[in-house]
Design a protein around this motif. Structure first.
Motif, PDB file in Angstrom:
ATOM      1  N   VAL B  21     -46.794   1.436  55.757  1.00 28.86           N
ATOM      2  CA  VAL B  21     -45.733   0.602  56.678  1.00 28.86           C
ATOM      3  C   VAL B  21     -45.558   1.475  57.866  1.00 28.86           C
ATOM      4  O   VAL B  21     -45.673   1.545  58.718  1.00 28.86           O
ATOM      5  N   GLY B  44     -41.296  -1.065  62.072  1.00 32.53           N
ATOM      6  CA  GLY B  44     -41.102   0.217  61.034  1.00 32.53           C
ATOM      7  C   GLY B  44     -39.933   0.750  61.774  1.00 32.53           C
ATOM      8  O   GLY B  44     -39.610   2.004  61.324  1.00 32.53           O
ATOM      9  N   VAL B 229     -47.316  -5.593  59.270  1.00 35.40           N
ATOM     10  CA  VAL B 229     -46.210  -4.376  58.279  1.00 35.40           C
ATOM     11  C   VAL B 229     -45.255  -5.115  57.797  1.00 35.40           C
ATOM     12  O   VAL B 229     -44.586  -6.254  58.977  1.00 35.40           O
TER      13      VAL B 229
END
Lengths: 412, 229
Positions: B21, B44, B229
């Motif tokens: 991530v 993130g 992500v």
């Protein structure tokens, strides 16, 4: 805000499920308390009722029946003993108390008991508790067909000093049977006993001569009969002696003869306890299982609440509450629910025990004390508190192991 | 104030696989300024804020806040450090539903033990009055509007006089006007208390109120590798 206040606030926020959980605990606690209190009460009632007498002399037959019929006025007597047994014991130098008892008729279900004023002198004693038979109104009987009525009997049969009533044969006359005219003798109430919490509350007392006369037996004052050396039969004799050895010797002598048997009421009460002990143990085991189920209910309810509050728990962690603090919070919640349930259960159990005691007293005449705190109860309260705290462990550990960040993700 | 060195964060996916991530080589923000970290959803930002707050621990690397290496602390120590030094305004506010606005602010002080117990009520009242909620002290979150909840969250985050205030998408649940008012208020409060502000947002309006802007794409090497992500 303290941790307890935070716990209380969370409990209040989910008051309904928490109240239901506490109700489960209270049912378990109530059941167990009721069983403990009633069992102990019956035991104490039996011990108290038999406490003034070291030995009972009755007709041959079941010793249990002798005790239940003569002390508690339950069941029918095993028969009568000849007058000479009474005379023999009356003249015995080692006998310190001898109370004759004649059972026969009744009034509105209350036994009419022929006896002497000596019946009212012994003290019923259990531990520090003392119960005495005391005339609250009027005076003791002096002549045949004068009656002194126990407090409960007077209240329930609505008898006051000066009232007259007709006795009936035995405890109740058969349906459709004509009343036996010989037994329809009129008694005059001359005294009412103060409540004594003994079987005397549920009996009507008169002279020995009254009972003999009702049964068509030749009668005369007791002293005259003793001098004469003969008299009508007697149902039972309550006895105390100078020593245990004297009692043992008398018992051997009486049991060896054909006319009577000597019964030690303490032993009979012990035998009854032993008979009931298994049933009591089973009920206690069931009640303990109910308690464990209640603890599991607390645990499940809190576990559900913890899962439901994962976001709040995570927020508390984010605010600085350590994992240990969350465990403590859930243990407090669990302990408070258990405490509420336990306190309510004690009230419920005591209430149920009181109702049960009234039913037992009404139906059997055995006084069942239920208000004294049993030594078991504080220990039980401690055990329940511990169980309650343990119930919070699983939810606590769930909160402890929770991954905080997982539950702080933004809401959709 | 904030230093991240060789920080990686990945999550287990099952079968021994991990989903990366965050991968930050070096990231440092000096104290006393208002910073914004920008980037589209899923880049993130929240993970970075959680790492800085010590709510998450990195898979690798070190996170230092105000000179303390958070990765070297035990969980309970990290919780205490966060309570004492960092204020956090969550995107969904995360107010505690069973407690009033006043109690929500007081609870933050309860766990940090920075402010003496007898001052909790006065401090919480003062902060709520400062954010314009003096008349809403005894109201529970469900009785407050989104904007009011946000302001309670701001008051709670500042209760312990933190040196760092983290805000995650503060405008996500607010209309533009309310978001602007809250931002101005936070700006004032941070200036008064010399609080460093790090706000994660993808709202361009918010960016005007901060001193510096950091692009997630510029610091997160996972994004550069083209990973989703």
């Amino acid at each position: 805000m303290t941790l307890v206040q935070i716990a209380l606030r969370y409990l209040r926020a989910r008051w309904f499920p928490n109240l239901l959980t506490a109700a489960c605990v209270s049912l378990g606690v109530g059941l167990l308390v009721a069983v403990i209190v009633v069992a102990r009460g019956v035991k104490e009632g039996l011990l108290l009722g038999t406490s003034p007498y070291e030995m009972i002399v009755g007709a041959k037959g079941s010793p249990t029946q002798v005790v239940l019929s003569t002390v508690f006025f339950l069941d029918v007597p095993t028969g009568n003993i000849p007058f000479h047994v009474f005379r023999l014991l009356k003249q015995h130098p080692r006998v310190t108390l001898l109370v004759p008892v004649n059972l026969g008729d009744s009034y509105k279900g209350f036994r009419i008991v022929g006896t002497t004023p000596d019946y009212f002198t012994p003290v019923f004693q259990l531990g520090r508790r003392e119960h005495r038979l005391r005339v609250a109104q009027g005076h003791l009987f002096a002549k045949d067909f004068e009656a002194v009525v126990g407090a409960t009997a007077a209240r329930e049969a609505i008898l006051t000093v000066g009232d007259q009533f007709l006795g009936i044969h035995g405890l109740e006359e058969g349906i459709g049977e004509q009343p036996d005219p010989a037994h329809r003798r009129q008694y005059t109430v001359v005294g009412i006993l103060a409540p004594s919490s003994t079987a005397a509350d549920r009996a009507i007392f008169t002279t020995m001569g009254s009972v003999w006369a009702v049964h068509g037996l030749p009668t005369a004052p007791l002293e005259e009969l003793l001098t004469r050396g003969e008299g009508p039969p007697i149902t039972a004799l309550f006895l105390r002696a100078q020593s245990l050895m004297d009692l043992m010797l008398l018992a051997t002598q009486l049991n060896g003869g054909p006319d009577a048997q000597a019964v030690f009421p303490g032993r009979i009460v012990d035998r009854l306890f032993t008979m009931f002990a298994t049933g009591e143990t089973i009920v206690e085991a069931i009640a303990f299982m109910v308690l464990i189920v209640a603890a599991i209910t607390v645990s499940l309810s809190l576990f559900g609440a913890t899962i439901e509050r994962r976001r709040e728990m995570a927020t508390l962690r984010a605010l600085g509450a350590s994992p240990g603090t969350l465990v403590k919070l859930l243990l407090w919640e669990s302990a408070l629910i258990s405490l509420l349930g336990t306190v309510a259960g004690f009230g419920l159990g005591r209430g149920a025990a009181y109702i049960a005691s009234r039913i037992i007293e009404t139906s059997s005449g055995i006084y069942v004390p239920v208000w004294q705190l049993s030594a078991l109860e504080p220990a039980f309260l401690g055990a329940m508190a511990l169980l309650g705290v343990l119930a919070g462990l699983i939810p606590g550990l769930t909160a402890y192991r929770m991954e905080v960040a997982d539950h702080l993700v933004p809401l959709a | 104030m904030i230093e991240l060195a060789e920080v990686q964060k990945s999550y287990p996916m099952g079968g021994g696989e991990r989903l990366p991530v965050l991968d930050i080589h070096a990231f440092a923000l000096p104290a006393g300024k208002r910073w914004a970290i920008v980037g589209p959803s899923g880049t993130g930002k929240t993970t970075l804020l959680h790492l800085v707050a010590g709510i998450l621990t990195p898979t690798a690397g070190n996170v230092r806040v105000a000179g303390t290496d958070l990765t070297s602390l035990r969980p309970a120590e990290r919780d205490q450090f966060r309570a004492r030094n960092i204020g956090y305004v969550f995107q969904s506010f995360n107010l505690l539903a069973a407690f009033t606005a006043l109690e929500n602010v007081m609870l933050a002080m309860q766990f940090s033990k920075v402010i003496p117990q007898h001052q909790h009520r006065a401090r919480a009242t003062e902060l709520l009055q400062r954010v314009g909620l003096g008349h809403r002290l005894v109201h529970k979150p469900a009785q407050l509007s989104n904007g009011e909840q946000q302001r309670v969250a701001v008051a709670r985050a500042l209760a312990n006089r933190p040196c760092l205030l983290l805000m995650d998408e503060p405008s996500a649940h607010l209309d533009t006007e309310t978001a602007q008012r809250v931002t101005e208020l936070v700006g004032e409060l941070c200036a008064e208390g010399e609080v460093t502000l790090l706000v994660a947002t993808h709202d361009p309006h918010l960016l005007e109120s901060v001193d510096h802007v950091v692009e997630m794409q510029a610091i997160n090497r996972v994004l550069a590798r083209g990973a989703v992500v």
